[in-house]
Design a protein around this motif. Sequence first.
Motif, PDB file in Angstrom:
ATOM      1  N   ASP A 149      24.890   7.254 -35.006  1.00  0.00           N
ATOM      2  CA  ASP A 149      25.142   6.012 -35.025  1.00  0.00           C
ATOM      3  C   ASP A 149      23.527   5.411 -35.323  1.00  0.00           C
ATOM      4  N   LEU A 150      23.748   4.172 -36.117  1.00  0.00           N
ATOM      5  CA  LEU A 150      22.360   3.494 -36.087  1.00  0.00           C
ATOM      6  C   LEU A 150      21.538   3.275 -35.145  1.00  0.00           C
ATOM      7  N   VAL A 151      20.158   3.412 -35.236  1.00  0.00           N
ATOM      8  CA  VAL A 151      19.366   3.476 -34.378  1.00  0.00           C
ATOM      9  C   VAL A 151      19.327   2.593 -33.542  1.00  0.00           C
ATOM     10  N   ILE A 152      19.254   2.686 -32.173  1.00  0.00           N
ATOM     11  CA  ILE A 152      18.875   1.721 -31.156  1.00  0.00           C
ATOM     12  C   ILE A 152      17.472   1.739 -30.522  1.00  0.00           C
ATOM     13  N   ILE A 153      16.731   0.855 -30.846  1.00  0.00           N
ATOM     14  CA  ILE A 153      15.272   0.712 -30.397  1.00  0.00           C
ATOM     15  C   ILE A 153      14.982   0.150 -29.004  1.00  0.00           C
ATOM     16  N   ASN A 154      14.749   0.797 -27.991  1.00  0.00           N
ATOM     17  CA  ASN A 154      14.690   0.526 -26.624  1.00  0.00           C
ATOM     18  C   ASN A 154      13.384   0.708 -26.172  1.00  0.00           C
ATOM     19  N   SER A 155      12.129   1.149 -26.948  1.00  0.00           N
ATOM     20  CA  SER A 155      10.853   1.450 -26.598  1.00  0.00           C
ATOM     21  C   SER A 155       9.903   0.958 -27.579  1.00  0.00           C
ATOM     22  N   LYS A 156       8.814   0.717 -26.990  1.00  0.00           N
ATOM     23  CA  LYS A 156       7.572   0.225 -27.910  1.00  0.00           C
ATOM     24  C   LYS A 156       7.179   1.760 -28.740  1.00  0.00           C
ATOM     25  N   GLU A 157       7.348   2.774 -28.201  1.00  0.00           N
ATOM     26  CA  GLU A 157       7.100   4.221 -29.065  1.00  0.00           C
ATOM     27  C   GLU A 157       8.187   4.058 -30.113  1.00  0.00           C
ATOM     28  N   GLU A 158       9.335   3.952 -29.889  1.00  0.00           N
ATOM     29  CA  GLU A 158      10.340   4.273 -30.752  1.00  0.00           C
ATOM     30  C   GLU A 158      10.231   3.120 -31.922  1.00  0.00           C
ATOM     31  N   GLN A 159       9.727   1.871 -31.600  1.00  0.00           N
ATOM     32  CA  GLN A 159       9.496   0.964 -32.636  1.00  0.00           C
ATOM     33  C   GLN A 159       8.343   1.320 -33.558  1.00  0.00           C
ATOM     34  N   GLU A 160       7.359   1.951 -32.835  1.00  0.00           N
ATOM     35  CA  GLU A 160       6.198   2.448 -33.902  1.00  0.00           C
ATOM     36  C   GLU A 160       6.740   3.547 -34.667  1.00  0.00           C
ATOM     37  N   PHE A 161       7.525   4.461 -34.011  1.00  0.00           N
ATOM     38  CA  PHE A 161       8.109   5.466 -34.854  1.00  0.00           C
ATOM     39  C   PHE A 161       8.838   4.915 -36.095  1.00  0.00           C
ATOM     40  N   THR A 162       9.736   4.127 -35.778  1.00  0.00           N
ATOM     41  CA  THR A 162      10.568   3.495 -37.049  1.00  0.00           C
ATOM     42  C   THR A 162       9.903   2.917 -38.052  1.00  0.00           C
ATOM     43  N   ARG A 163       8.915   2.083 -37.631  1.00  0.00           N
ATOM     44  CA  ARG A 163       8.300   1.377 -38.896  1.00  0.00           C
ATOM     45  C   ARG A 163       7.244   2.059 -39.317  1.00  0.00           C
ATOM     46  N   GLY A 164       6.662   3.112 -38.787  1.00  0.00           N
ATOM     47  CA  GLY A 164       6.044   4.178 -39.417  1.00  0.00           C
ATOM     48  C   GLY A 164       6.603   4.990 -40.413  1.00  0.00           C
ATOM     49  N   LEU A 165       7.992   4.842 -40.603  1.00  0.00           N
ATOM     50  CA  LEU A 165       8.648   5.667 -41.821  1.00  0.00           C
ATOM     51  C   LEU A 165       8.243   4.819 -43.228  1.00  0.00           C
ATOM     52  N   LYS A 166       7.735   3.624 -42.993  1.00  0.00           N
ATOM     53  CA  LYS A 166       7.287   2.731 -44.034  1.00  0.00           C
ATOM     54  C   LYS A 166       8.574   2.398 -44.940  1.00  0.00           C
ATOM     55  N   LYS A 167       9.771   2.051 -44.421  1.00  0.00           N
ATOM     56  CA  LYS A 167      10.758   1.899 -45.351  1.00  0.00           C
ATOM     57  C   LYS A 167      11.598   0.568 -44.789  1.00  0.00           C
ATOM     58  N   ARG A 168      12.255   0.039 -45.689  1.00  0.00           N
ATOM     59  CA  ARG A 168      13.205  -1.024 -45.253  1.00  0.00           C
ATOM     60  C   ARG A 168      14.604  -0.373 -44.576  1.00  0.00           C
ATOM     61  N   LEU A 169      14.876  -0.451 -43.371  1.00  0.00           N
ATOM     62  CA  LEU A 169      15.778   0.081 -42.785  1.00  0.00           C
ATOM     63  C   LEU A 169      16.807  -0.512 -41.858  1.00  0.00           C
TER      64      LEU A 169
END
Length: 258
Positions: free
Chosen positions: A171-191
């Motif tokens: 399913d679409l990603v559920i961001i429930n930690s700061k580490e996960e937030q850093e990982f997703t925005r580190g992909l450098k794409k609008r998601l």
Amino acid sequence: MDELDIYVNLQPLDKPSGYPGGRRSTVKCRETFHTLEPNTAGPARSGARDGKKSSYRVAAVCLGLLCLLLLAGLITVVFQYTQGNSEWKMDMALLQTSYNNLTEERDQLQTSYNNLARERDQLQSSYGMLTKELDHVKNRWVRFSRSLYYISSVEKSWQESRDDCRNRGADLVIINSKEEQEFTRGLKKRLWIGLTDRETEGTWRWVDGTPLTKSYWASLEPNGASSDEDCAEIKMYNEETSWNDAPCDDRSFWICEK
């Protein structure tokens, strides 16, 4: 053969005594001579012989001239044949040279064709590998922490993106930690992410039904209460607070999680 009678008058020089009569005696001597027949046609026969000899000479001369003509003709024929044969051999040599040159050019072209075919096959193989790698990249799952994430290579609406994730068993990603937030925005794409308030305006929930507790909204976001901006996305990925609310029908990349 003729017979010739010869009479000889024999008179004694001295008359012997007691010789009777002193009579003249005649002795007939017969001699036989072999005489040649007179050549009554001598000059005519000699002329005939000379005429025959002249005819023989003329015939011999004519025959000699004919032989010379035949010899000259034969020499001419042999010369022409030899010359023609030489020209034919020269033509054949030229044709053979041309054939050899064409054969060499054909071999060079064949070699070039083989090299190009080999390069084509290598490029085709490389293209196939790159295509597989691209497909792998497009369809790859990235592990982070205890989850697997799939990042799309095409853009779809929020609902279409979620449907794709569900088809992949996620399913679409559920961001429930700061580490996960850093990982997703580190992909450098609008998601697109799995956050929406479509059920209740202003009440943001994750796709698993849990309410939003920790958020990373950009400044002045969410601000679409009056414009149906009911779906959340990572937009300002260079900032720690990168979330934005947008119309769900907008097209964007997405990230799945399982």
